[in-house]
Scaffold this motif. Structure first.
Motif, PDB file in Angstrom:
ATOM      1  N   TYR A  32       0.805  -1.217   0.000  1.00 42.00           N
ATOM      2  CA  TYR A  32       0.000   0.000   0.000  1.00 42.00           C
ATOM      3  C   TYR A  32       0.837   1.265   0.000  1.00 42.00           C
ATOM      4  N   THR A  33       0.216   2.335  -0.486  1.00 39.82           N
ATOM      5  CA  THR A  33       0.868   3.641  -0.557  1.00 39.82           C
ATOM      6  C   THR A  33       0.793   4.284   0.825  1.00 39.82           C
ATOM      7  N   ASP A  34       1.819   4.040   1.652  1.00 41.30           N
ATOM      8  CA  ASP A  34       1.750   4.434   3.060  1.00 41.30           C
ATOM      9  C   ASP A  34       1.770   5.934   3.279  1.00 41.30           C
ATOM     10  N   SER A  35       2.180   6.715   2.288  1.00 41.30           N
ATOM     11  CA  SER A  35       2.183   8.168   2.446  1.00 41.30           C
ATOM     12  C   SER A  35       0.788   8.764   2.303  1.00 41.30           C
ATOM     13  N   LEU A  36      -0.171   7.951   1.821  1.00 42.25           N
ATOM     14  CA  LEU A  36      -1.499   8.493   1.520  1.00 42.25           C
ATOM     15  C   LEU A  36      -2.659   7.657   2.073  1.00 42.25           C
ATOM     16  N   VAL A  37      -2.486   6.360   2.187  1.00 43.24           N
ATOM     17  CA  VAL A  37      -3.576   5.483   2.609  1.00 43.24           C
ATOM     18  C   VAL A  37      -3.623   5.403   4.133  1.00 43.24           C
TER      19      VAL A  37
END
Length: 258
Positions: A32-37
């Motif tokens: 997952y896109t940890d900077s946004l999700v």
């Protein structure tokens, strides 16, 4: 063999589709896109799932991991913010996956543009005012095609939603003005739509740059511009849909003339 590309929605962990949540909860591997999700959403993965953050990875690393896990017979969920179809950078991932003989299924999500509209209580297409919504971004380090310059798109004088443009508001204002937009055109900025720290700024084209600066908004912001964003639009009777007009006949209802 295939992976699942899931739209996680704009931030609120409840704004994921039922199907997207089911796939997330069943997946053996979650990338997952940890900077946004939102981490609260990712926490819904099954306890034994392999959960990997992608913000620090490049394209080849991400695809190599997905391909490896799928070939091991594992169910892989690639989780993107918002809806993957809009500025989701999925095309290049899919291209490399295809070279590996791996298929994909996209599960749509709630885009930040619609979450932002909901946050300010706006309809972006108003009868007799504007029936068109343009989703785009201001030109920055990544160029836009020559026929998609903001001033040319803005010539339509419809509602415009600007992604990835929070640091380019000076250019946004200049290009909209060059397209004939008046300084009092309503603008709404929603930073981190649906997150607990969501910030809404209502302004005008003339004051957009100053209001962005005074509120410290430089990222994670959706800029909505156009007269559909007029905060007083609800009280203007000239803008009404024919769908519910008692005089209007359609397939399911016969209109009644006064």
């Amino acid at each position: 063999m295939k992976i699942y590309i899931i739209g996680a929605g704009p931030g609120d962990p409840d704004l994921i589709t039922v199907k997207g949540l089911r796939i997330l909860q069943e997946a053996d591997v979650v990338l997952y896109t940890d900077s946004l999700v939102n981490e609260e959403l990712i926490a819904k993965a099954k306890p034994e799932a392999e959960v990997l953050k992608s913000a620090g990875m490049d394209l080849d690393e991400m695809v190599a991991i997905m391909a490896d896990r799928v070939k091991q017979g594992k169910m892989v969920a690639r989780v993107h913010t918002g809806d993957p179809a809009v500025f989701g950078a999925i095309m290049e991932q899919i291209a490399l996956l295809k070279k590996e003989g791996i298929g994909y299924e996209i599960i749509p999500g709630v885009s930040s543009v619609f979450a932002s509209a909901a946050a300010i209580g706006a309809e972006l297409t108003i009868p007799e005012l504007t029936q068109t919504l343009i989703l785009t971004r201001a030109e920055g380090r990544t160029p836009v095609p020559e026929l998609e310059k903001l001033k040319d798109l803005a010539a339509h004088h419809c509602t415009i939603a600007l992604f990835l443009s929070a640091t380019l508001t000076k250019k946004v204002v200049e290009e909209l003005k060059s397209a004939g937009w008046s300084e009092d055109t309503p603008v709404a900025v929603v930073q981190r739509a649906t997150w607990p720290d969501q910030l809404i700024v209502r302004t005008t084209l003339a004051n957009l740059e100053q209001d962005m600066r005074s509120n410290g908004i430089r990222s994670h912001a959706m800029i909505l511009a156009g007269w559909a964003l007029d905060p007083d639009i609800h009280g203007k009777d000239e803008y009404r849909s024919k769908l519910y007009d008692k005089e209007f006949t359609h397939r399911f209802r016969r209109g009644v003339k006064p």
